[in-house]
Design a protein around this motif. Structure first.
Motif, PDB file in Angstrom:
ATOM      1  N   ASN A 244      -1.534   3.365 -15.027  1.00 57.53           N
ATOM      2  CA  ASN A 244      -0.258   3.111 -13.909  1.00 57.53           C
ATOM      3  C   ASN A 244       0.325   1.853 -14.307  1.00 57.53           C
ATOM      4  OD1 ASN A 244      -2.421   2.066 -12.846  1.00 57.53           O
ATOM      5  ND2 ASN A 244      -2.326   3.200 -10.924  1.00 57.53           N
TER       6      ASN A 244
ATOM      7  N   ALA B 128     -13.979  -8.124   3.885  1.00 59.04           N
ATOM      8  CA  ALA B 128     -12.743  -7.348   3.570  1.00 59.04           C
ATOM      9  C   ALA B 128     -12.124  -7.538   2.282  1.00 59.04           C
ATOM     10  CB  ALA B 128     -11.793  -7.647   4.634  1.00 59.04           C
ATOM     11  N   GLY B 129     -11.951  -8.776   1.942  1.00 60.36           N
ATOM     12  CA  GLY B 129     -11.645  -9.286   0.573  1.00 60.36           C
ATOM     13  C   GLY B 129     -12.699  -8.654  -0.580  1.00 60.36           C
ATOM     14  N   LEU B 130     -13.945  -8.686  -0.293  1.00 62.52           N
ATOM     15  CA  LEU B 130     -14.902  -8.533  -1.238  1.00 62.52           C
ATOM     16  C   LEU B 130     -14.627  -6.832  -1.592  1.00 62.52           C
ATOM     17  CD1 LEU B 130     -17.006  -9.894  -2.855  1.00 62.52           C
ATOM     18  CD2 LEU B 130     -18.577  -9.059  -1.168  1.00 62.52           C
TER      19      LEU B 130
ATOM     20  N   VAL C 174     -12.121  -4.804  -0.974  1.00 63.81           N
ATOM     21  CA  VAL C 174     -10.869  -4.708  -1.622  1.00 63.81           C
ATOM     22  C   VAL C 174     -10.935  -4.906  -3.237  1.00 63.81           C
ATOM     23  CG1 VAL C 174      -8.360  -5.283  -1.944  1.00 63.81           C
ATOM     24  CG2 VAL C 174      -9.194  -4.866   0.169  1.00 63.81           C
ATOM     25  N   LEU C 175     -11.559  -6.023  -3.463  1.00 63.98           N
ATOM     26  CA  LEU C 175     -11.727  -6.468  -4.955  1.00 63.98           C
ATOM     27  C   LEU C 175     -12.655  -5.504  -5.710  1.00 63.98           C
ATOM     28  CD1 LEU C 175     -11.778 -10.524  -5.010  1.00 63.98           C
ATOM     29  CD2 LEU C 175      -9.818  -8.569  -5.425  1.00 63.98           C
TER      30      LEU C 175
ATOM     31  N   LEU D  88       2.061   2.849  -3.323  1.00 64.64           N
ATOM     32  CA  LEU D  88       1.361   3.564  -3.897  1.00 64.64           C
ATOM     33  C   LEU D  88       1.210   4.985  -3.467  1.00 64.64           C
ATOM     34  CD1 LEU D  88      -1.879   1.251  -3.969  1.00 64.64           C
ATOM     35  CD2 LEU D  88      -0.216   1.702  -5.924  1.00 64.64           C
TER      36      LEU D  88
ATOM     37  N   ALA E 295       0.999  -1.087  -0.002  1.00 68.79           N
ATOM     38  CA  ALA E 295      -0.231  -0.042  -0.157  1.00 68.79           C
ATOM     39  C   ALA E 295       0.922   1.306   0.140  1.00 68.79           C
ATOM     40  CB  ALA E 295      -1.044  -0.005   1.254  1.00 68.79           C
TER      41      ALA E 295
ATOM     42  N   LEU F 208     -10.701  -1.999  -5.732  1.00 76.06           N
ATOM     43  CA  LEU F 208      -9.258  -2.083  -6.680  1.00 76.06           C
ATOM     44  C   LEU F 208      -9.481  -2.981  -7.713  1.00 76.06           C
ATOM     45  CD1 LEU F 208      -6.536  -1.897  -3.842  1.00 76.06           C
ATOM     46  CD2 LEU F 208      -7.483   0.063  -5.076  1.00 76.06           C
ATOM     47  N   GLY F 209     -10.165  -4.191  -7.571  1.00 76.78           N
ATOM     48  CA  GLY F 209      -9.930  -5.230  -8.645  1.00 76.78           C
ATOM     49  C   GLY F 209      -8.572  -5.780  -8.724  1.00 76.78           C
ATOM     50  N   LEU F 210      -8.611  -6.951  -9.752  1.00 78.41           N
ATOM     51  CA  LEU F 210      -7.635  -7.585  -9.770  1.00 78.41           C
ATOM     52  C   LEU F 210      -7.002  -7.150 -11.150  1.00 78.41           C
ATOM     53  CD1 LEU F 210      -8.368 -11.147  -8.433  1.00 78.41           C
ATOM     54  CD2 LEU F 210      -6.710  -9.620  -7.407  1.00 78.41           C
ATOM     55  N   ASN F 211      -7.294  -6.004 -11.623  1.00 74.91           N
ATOM     56  CA  ASN F 211      -6.667  -5.783 -12.939  1.00 74.91           C
ATOM     57  C   ASN F 211      -7.110  -6.834 -13.971  1.00 74.91           C
ATOM     58  OD1 ASN F 211      -5.843  -3.194 -13.015  1.00 74.91           O
ATOM     59  ND2 ASN F 211      -3.798  -3.801 -13.027  1.00 74.91           N
TER      60      ASN F 211
END
Lengths: 227, 154
Positions: free
Chosen positions: A216, A176-178, A180-181, A88, A85, A184-187
């Motif tokens: 980026n 929490a995982g949901l 973040v996904l 960034l 983190a 931010l997503g996993l690209n």
């Protein structure tokens, strides 16, 4: 409270208590170092040190399960997550002028006073009559051997007697995982989305917002759309 | 860095890579020990999940995110996250159907304590799956957002 009492009466000082006191002193030192430091990399590393020292302290308190978790989560994974983190953001935190810290200081002092006030109600260290050592806790310890038949009472409490709580914790981690996904997503779909509003086709290059967002990703990632 | 034979002489991290290659399987193995030995010693699904995730994260730190994503594909993440919670909740629902209360594992087998064993095993497996995948997901999500850091950048 009895910690101080035992120090005042040397007859009751046991070696592990000296160990506890030195661990707590180390924690205070590390906390002050974190507050005074400007380099974010150093702060993240010191947070790892803080977790590791508190894990040692938990071991000395015979709370091995908690120590295990603290070492794995606090010193291990969360240090790495903080580092990624930090990448960034800036490498250094900008100092805040003194006059803007007055409010924060007031909050800290008030909260500290409230906690000191609450210490008086805390049961003494190792007290057999404390709430944790009577009522339902004793029940769990007495009945695990015949009801669950596993040696580790902590696991029995965590997974069976308090299964609801652990279910809740698992759902918390899942959310929490949901979160973040979702944020931010996993690209996974970057640059490959297609939308068809009113019959016209839009993709990453044809969208009205194309070029507005800075890409980026590295050259390597851009070359490989499969990521 | 992509071709190890070419960069072997110049790679400053060769020691790190060799040691990590040796350690990562041991860390993963230890995670499973913590998972299945949780009934007898300290540990359980949560700790094991974090340790298992740490082995993947260490792999990503040393060999790069691309290699880690080949070893642990991101597509596994959304299935793992949900399956863990469903396994936990499903164990509770199963004990419902077998005549007990939600998450009362005693009804899962003829012998109450055996039922407790199975229930705890299933539930801990659910916790392991969710925790592992969520930790890796958070790392991937943060790690994919910036270009690889060069050695001088630190």
């Amino acid at each position: 409270m009895s910690l101080f009492a035992a120090v005042a009466e040397p007859a009751f000082v046991v070696p592990t208590m000296l160990l506890d006191i030195s661990f707590l002193a180390l924690l205070v030192v590390v906390a002050f170092a974190i507050v005074r430091m400007r380099s974010l990399f150093g702060i993240v590393m010191l947070q790892g040190v803080y977790s590791l020292v508190s894990a040692c302290w938990f071991v000395s308190l015979d709370a091995v399960d908690v120590a295990f978790t603290e070492a794995a989560v606090g010193a291990g994974v969360s240090t790495v997550l903080m580092l990624s983190a930090m990448l960034l953001a800036d490498r250094k935190s900008t100092p805040v002028p003194m006059r803007r810290q007055v409010g924060a200081l007031a909050v800290v002092v008030l909260a500290g006073m409230a906690m000191l006030y609450a210490v008086g109600d805390m049961s003494a260290y190792g007290d057999v009559h404390s709430a944790a050592n009577s009522y339902v806790g004793m029940d769990y310890i007495a009945k695990t051997a015949e009801e669950i038949k596993i040696p580790n009472v902590v696991t029995a409490v965590l997974a069976s007697y308090r299964g609801y709580d652990t279910f809740g914790e698992t759902v918390v981690i899942f959310s929490a995982g949901l979160g973040v996904l979702l944020l931010l997503g996993l690209n996974g779909n970057s640059g490959r989305w297609v939308a068809r509003p009113n019959g016209q086709m839009l993709n990453d290059h044809a969208a009205p917002s194309a070029g507005l967002a800075t890409d980026n990703r590295s050259e390597e990632q851009r070359a490989e759309p499969d990521q | 860095m992509s071709d190890p034979t070419q960069t072997f002489g110049r790679d400053p991290h060769v020691l790190l890579r060799v040691i990590a290659k040796f350690l990562i399987p041991l860390i993963a193995l230890f995670a499973f020990y913590v998972q299945f030995h949780g009934d007898y010693g300290p540990g359980g699904g949560f700790q094991a999940g974090v340790i298992l995730a740490a082995s993947v994260i260490l792999y990503a730190l040393v060999f790069g995110l691309k290699a880690a994503k080949r070893a642990f594909p991101p597509s596994l993440i959304r299935y793992g996250m949900t399956l863990g919670v469903l396994l936990y909740g499903g164990t509770g629902v199963l004990s419902w159907f077998m005549g007990g209360e939600f998450l009362n594992y005693s009804v899962l087998a003829h012998d109450a304590s055996h039922g407790q064993h199975y229930g705890i095993l299933a539930v801990e497996l659910g916790v392991l799956t969710t925790v592992t995948t969520v930790m890796i997901a958070i790392f991937y999500a943060f790690g994919s957002r910036q270009p690889e850091t060069s050695d001088e950048d630190w």
